[in-house]
Design an enzyme around this catalytic site. Structure first.
Site, PDB file in Angstrom:
ATOM      1  N   ASP A  79       0.822  -1.204   0.000  1.00 54.99           N
ATOM      2  CA  ASP A  79       0.000   0.000   0.000  1.00 54.99           C
ATOM      3  C   ASP A  79       0.856   1.253   0.000  1.00 54.99           C
ATOM      4  OD1 ASP A  79       0.695  -0.753   2.740  1.00 54.99           O
ATOM      5  OD2 ASP A  79      -0.606   0.896   3.392  1.00 54.99           O
ATOM      6  N   GLU A 174       0.047  -1.191   5.694  1.00 51.70           N
ATOM      7  CA  GLU A 174       1.123  -0.797   6.614  1.00 51.70           C
ATOM      8  C   GLU A 174       1.074   0.691   6.909  1.00 51.70           C
ATOM      9  OE1 GLU A 174       5.285   0.576   7.670  1.00 51.70           O
ATOM     10  OE2 GLU A 174       3.930   1.175   6.057  1.00 51.70           O
TER      11      GLU A 174
END
Length: 406
Positions: A79, A174
């Site tokens: 991400d 994350e």
């Protein structure tokens, strides 16, 4: 083999921006687009690989040794940060960088200037990938993803290289602090692991911030401004007053090294109500707990001044400093140091002024320090990464694998 630059460019073309306002996992369905690609690529290389319901890709490259050595993991997150758009990324590739300012052509007048970013001058003659100024780049952490995938492909195509069991993990979310909340360490099967999620070449980190988020809600009172004297409570102004009560010198732009901070990341409001969003960071746990107390004390001051219920603070834990979990296994740090030296890199052991999946994994029983991925200026439009830095990171991965096989 696909070169590391082309692989990185393929990955950043996929929008994987995580969504901190979502309660699902992954927080954004677009993250699964890249996770599926990675699963399929790993399977095509002959690895056992799966993508589970929580958005974790786990894969295994079996040992080709005739003896037992520890299973080693390499992990990166797919991400990108919510701080800047990750959609429609148009990278710029600057070959043989000459040390001058780099125009980010999507925004007239916007430049990556060595006067502001002197780190650029350490990469003269290299190939630098930047944004066009309209989005972030995604080197955090698609550089790490590309480096791990490149190393895996290299091992598959060079079976003469001896190695133990290698575990590969790719995670979502994350950037919003939820990357490994449901990560099954036992299923992953590594004894030790490394996240490829650092910055400049040579960075090696096994201690990070203790981290929490804080949401401050201010309840005001809106009255017609012509008749407001003694009645109106302007939530916007009260929110500003709350922020002014925090230590003025403890902000990100004024701190470095082991210094913690209070970071105001969002402020939305009207006269009637306002919301302030903070992140709280410190390497020292006692100081971090004191930060939480300071937030509560500021709320009490506001409530004493404007009435009970004016200010409410909600604090949520995010992660703890992993040093105490990694240090008893210091040989994994020593192997990373040697792996860098073998690649001609001078290691720089330093604290992370942030966090990684490795912090939470270390508390789950998987010691997991962090290694450079090569990017700079993460989370914004000024992000950039040299191709040569990614190549060096991939070599460090291969060197670590070789050292554990000895």
């Amino acid at each position: 083999m696909e070169n590391i630059c082309d692989r990185f460019l393929r990955y950043v073309a996929v929008n994987t921006q995580s969504n901190e306002n979502s309660n699902s996992q992954p927080s954004a369905p677009e993250e699964l687009d890249l996770l599926r690609i990675l699963r399929d690529e790993l399977q095509a290389l002959g690895l056992e690989a799966e993508l589970d319901q929580w958005g974790y890709v786990m894969a295994t490259l079996p040992s080709n040794l005739d003896r037992e050595v520890p299973a080693i993991g390499f992990i990166a997150h797919v991400d990108t940060a919510p701080d800047a758009s990750g959609e429609g990324i148009r990278p710029q590739i600057i070959s043989n960088y000459d040390g001058s300012a780099i125009e980010l052509k999507g925004v007239p007048g916007l430049k990556l200037d060595p006067g502001e970013f002197p780190e650029l001058l350490e990469h003269i003659g290299e190939t630098i990938i930047t944004t066009d100024g309209t989005t972030l780049l995604g080197a955090d952490d698609k550089a790490g993803v590309a480096e791990i995938m490149y190393a895996v492909q290299y091992l598959v195509e060079h079976p003469e290289i001896k190695h133990g069991t290698i575990k590969i993990g790719f995670t979502p979310d994350e950037e919003i602090g939820r990357g490994v909340v449901k990560f099954d360490v036992q299923k992953f099967g590594a004894e030790f692991a490394y996240t490829m999620d650092g910055g400049e070449v040579g960075e090696l980190e096994f201690e990070n911030f203790n981290a929490a988020s804080a949401t401050v809600r201010i309840q005001g009172r809106n009255v017609h401004p012509g008749y407001a004297k003694g009645k109106m409570k302007n939530a916007i102004l009260i929110g500003q007053e709350f922020n002014s009560l925090l230590p003025a010198g403890e902000r990100p732009e004024l701190t470095e090294g082991y210094e913690g901070f209070y970071h105001l990341v969002g402020f939305k409001g009207s006269v009637e109500e306002a919301t302030l969003s903070y992140i709280l960071r410190d390497h020292d746990l006692d100081k971090h707990e004191r930060q939480k107390q300071v937030m509560a004390e500021c709320a009490r001051f506001i409530n004493d001044r404007y009435g009970v219920g004016t200010a409410d603070v909600e604090i949520r834990h995010q992660y703890y400093n992993m040093r105490g979990q990694v240090e008893p296994h210091y040989h994994i740090i020593e192997k990373a140091v040697k792996a860098m030296e073998m690649a001609g890199i001078k290691p720089r052991i330093q604290p992370i002024r942030g966090g990684t999946d490795g912090a939470n994994l270390s508390f789950k029983g998987l010691p997991c320090p962090n290694i450079f991925a090569g990017g700079q200026n993460f989370h914004g439009k000024m992000e950039w990464v040299p191709v040569e830095s990614m190549q060096k990171a991939a070599q460090v991965i291969l060197n670590i694998i070789g050292l554990f096989a000895e």
